[in-house]
Motif scaffolding. Structure first.
Motif, mmCIF file in Angstrom:
data_model
loop_
_atom_site.group_PDB
_atom_site.id
_atom_site.type_symbol
_atom_site.label_atom_id
_atom_site.label_comp_id
_atom_site.label_asym_id
_atom_site.label_seq_id
_atom_site.Cartn_x
_atom_site.Cartn_y
_atom_site.Cartn_z
ATOM 1 N N GLU A 1 0.832 -1.210 0.000
ATOM 2 C CA GLU A 1 0.000 0.000 0.000
ATOM 3 C C GLU A 1 0.862 1.253 0.000
ATOM 4 O O GLU A 1 0.573 2.223 -0.703
ATOM 5 N N VAL A 2 1.939 1.242 0.774
ATOM 6 C CA VAL A 2 2.853 2.390 0.832
ATOM 7 C C VAL A 2 3.524 2.592 -0.517
ATOM 8 O O VAL A 2 3.625 3.714 -1.014
ATOM 9 N N LYS A 3 3.973 1.488 -1.128
ATOM 10 C CA LYS A 3 4.604 1.587 -2.448
ATOM 11 C C LYS A 3 3.639 2.164 -3.485
ATOM 12 O O LYS A 3 4.011 3.007 -4.302
ATOM 13 N N ALA A 4 2.398 1.711 -3.458
ATOM 14 C CA ALA A 4 1.395 2.200 -4.406
ATOM 15 C C ALA A 4 1.134 3.686 -4.194
ATOM 16 O O ALA A 4 1.010 4.453 -5.157
ATOM 17 N N LYS A 5 1.063 4.113 -2.944
ATOM 18 C CA LYS A 5 0.811 5.521 -2.644
ATOM 19 C C LYS A 5 1.975 6.397 -3.096
ATOM 20 O O LYS A 5 1.784 7.464 -3.677
ATOM 21 N N ILE A 6 3.197 5.943 -2.860
ATOM 22 C CA ILE A 6 4.381 6.708 -3.271
ATOM 23 C C ILE A 6 4.430 6.829 -4.786
ATOM 24 O O ILE A 6 4.688 7.905 -5.322
ATOM 25 N N SER A 7 4.192 5.736 -5.482
ATOM 26 C CA SER A 7 4.262 5.782 -6.943
ATOM 27 C C SER A 7 3.161 6.663 -7.523
ATOM 28 O O SER A 7 3.386 7.376 -8.493
ATOM 29 N N SER A 8 1.977 6.659 -6.943
ATOM 30 C CA SER A 8 0.909 7.517 -7.454
ATOM 31 C C SER A 8 1.223 8.985 -7.195
ATOM 32 O O SER A 8 0.950 9.837 -8.034
ATOM 33 N N ASN A 9 1.805 9.292 -6.042
ATOM 34 C CA ASN A 9 2.202 10.672 -5.755
ATOM 35 C C ASN A 9 3.308 11.120 -6.693
ATOM 36 O O ASN A 9 3.340 12.264 -7.125
ATOM 37 N N TYR A 10 4.245 10.224 -7.009
ATOM 38 C CA TYR A 10 5.329 10.554 -7.920
ATOM 39 C C TYR A 10 4.793 10.879 -9.309
ATOM 40 O O TYR A 10 5.227 11.842 -9.932
ATOM 41 N N ASP A 11 3.850 10.077 -9.783
ATOM 42 C CA ASP A 11 3.273 10.323 -11.103
ATOM 43 C C ASP A 11 2.556 11.662 -11.144
ATOM 44 O O ASP A 11 2.691 12.410 -12.116
ATOM 45 N N ASP A 12 1.821 11.990 -10.099
ATOM 46 C CA ASP A 12 1.124 13.265 -10.034
ATOM 47 C C ASP A 12 2.125 14.419 -10.012
ATOM 48 O O ASP A 12 1.955 15.413 -10.708
ATOM 49 N N TYR A 13 3.164 14.280 -9.225
ATOM 50 C CA TYR A 13 4.198 15.316 -9.114
ATOM 51 C C TYR A 13 4.904 15.500 -10.458
ATOM 52 O O TYR A 13 5.131 16.613 -10.911
ATOM 53 N N SER A 14 5.204 14.401 -11.115
ATOM 54 C CA SER A 14 5.862 14.445 -12.415
ATOM 55 C C SER A 14 4.980 15.146 -13.453
ATOM 56 O O SER A 14 5.467 15.954 -14.249
ATOM 57 N N ASP A 15 3.691 14.861 -13.432
ATOM 58 C CA ASP A 15 2.765 15.512 -14.364
ATOM 59 C C ASP A 15 2.691 17.016 -14.119
ATOM 60 O O ASP A 15 2.666 17.804 -15.060
ATOM 61 N N ARG A 16 2.658 17.400 -12.848
ATOM 62 C CA ARG A 16 2.594 18.835 -12.527
ATOM 63 C C ARG A 16 3.856 19.552 -12.981
ATOM 64 O O ARG A 16 3.790 20.668 -13.502
ATOM 65 N N ILE A 17 5.013 18.920 -12.818
ATOM 66 C CA ILE A 17 6.267 19.525 -13.265
ATOM 67 C C ILE A 17 6.276 19.645 -14.780
ATOM 68 O O ILE A 17 6.668 20.682 -15.326
ATOM 69 N N SER A 18 5.834 18.628 -15.472
ATOM 70 C CA SER A 18 5.797 18.656 -16.941
ATOM 71 C C SER A 18 4.874 19.758 -17.448
ATOM 72 O O SER A 18 5.218 20.470 -18.396
ATOM 73 N N ARG A 19 3.709 19.911 -16.811
ATOM 74 C CA ARG A 19 2.774 20.969 -17.220
ATOM 75 C C ARG A 19 3.366 22.350 -16.965
ATOM 76 O O ARG A 19 3.270 23.239 -17.819
ATOM 77 N N ALA A 20 4.005 22.527 -15.816
ATOM 78 C CA ALA A 20 4.606 23.825 -15.495
ATOM 79 C C ALA A 20 5.742 24.138 -16.457
ATOM 80 O O ALA A 20 5.872 25.285 -16.921
ATOM 81 N N LEU A 21 6.544 23.154 -16.784
ATOM 82 C CA LEU A 21 7.636 23.336 -17.741
ATOM 83 C C LEU A 21 7.089 23.721 -19.107
ATOM 84 O O LEU A 21 7.591 24.645 -19.750
ATOM 85 N N GLU B 1 12.255 23.703 -28.347
ATOM 86 C CA GLU B 1 13.568 24.320 -28.144
ATOM 87 C C GLU B 1 13.611 25.075 -26.819
ATOM 88 O O GLU B 1 14.606 25.007 -26.090
ATOM 89 N N GLU B 2 12.531 25.780 -26.515
ATOM 90 C CA GLU B 2 12.469 26.512 -25.251
ATOM 91 C C GLU B 2 12.445 25.567 -24.058
ATOM 92 O O GLU B 2 13.064 25.840 -23.033
ATOM 93 N N GLU B 3 11.736 24.445 -24.175
ATOM 94 C CA GLU B 3 11.730 23.441 -23.113
ATOM 95 C C GLU B 3 13.146 22.924 -22.874
ATOM 96 O O GLU B 3 13.578 22.792 -21.727
ATOM 97 N N ASP B 4 13.859 22.641 -23.953
ATOM 98 C CA ASP B 4 15.234 22.151 -23.834
ATOM 99 C C ASP B 4 16.134 23.191 -23.166
ATOM 100 O O ASP B 4 16.985 22.842 -22.344
ATOM 101 N N LYS B 5 15.949 24.459 -23.507
ATOM 102 C CA LYS B 5 16.732 25.526 -22.881
ATOM 103 C C LYS B 5 16.458 25.600 -21.377
ATOM 104 O O LYS B 5 17.383 25.762 -20.577
#
Length: 83
Positions: free
Chosen positions: A6-26, A59-63
């Motif tokens: 359960e802990v592993k599942a919760k961590i991985s779901s939080n990581y995916d959400d965090y990763s998506d938010r970073i990608s959208r902000a970028l 190109e801007e994302e890469d910069k």
């Protein structure tokens, strides 16, 4: 053992959400910088095809990623006292 899975599942779901938010902000930051770059070139968004706009945004994302990596590396070296 159920608790660990359960802990592993919760961590991985939080990581995916965090990763998506970073990608959208970028992506949003890259779009803003692409618009500024286009405006500085004296062009309008209407003058640019969607393919060309996608290339400029990529190109801007890469910069942005490169700047982040460089700043992170310099910060790490400074923290370690190597600069």
């Amino acid at each position: 053992m159920i608790w660990i899975s359960e802990v592993k599942a919760k961590i991985s779901s939080n990581y995916d959400d965090y990763s998506d938010r970073i990608s959208r902000a970028l992506r949003e930051k890259a779009i803003a910088e692409a618009k500024a770059r286009i405006a500085l070139a004296g062009r309008s968004l209407r003058d640019i095809s969607s393919d060309e706009l996608e290339i400029i945004v990529k190109e801007e994302e890469d910069k942005i990623k490169t700047r982040f990596k460089n700043n992170l590396g310099i910060g790490l070296l400074a923290y370690l006292g190597l600069t």
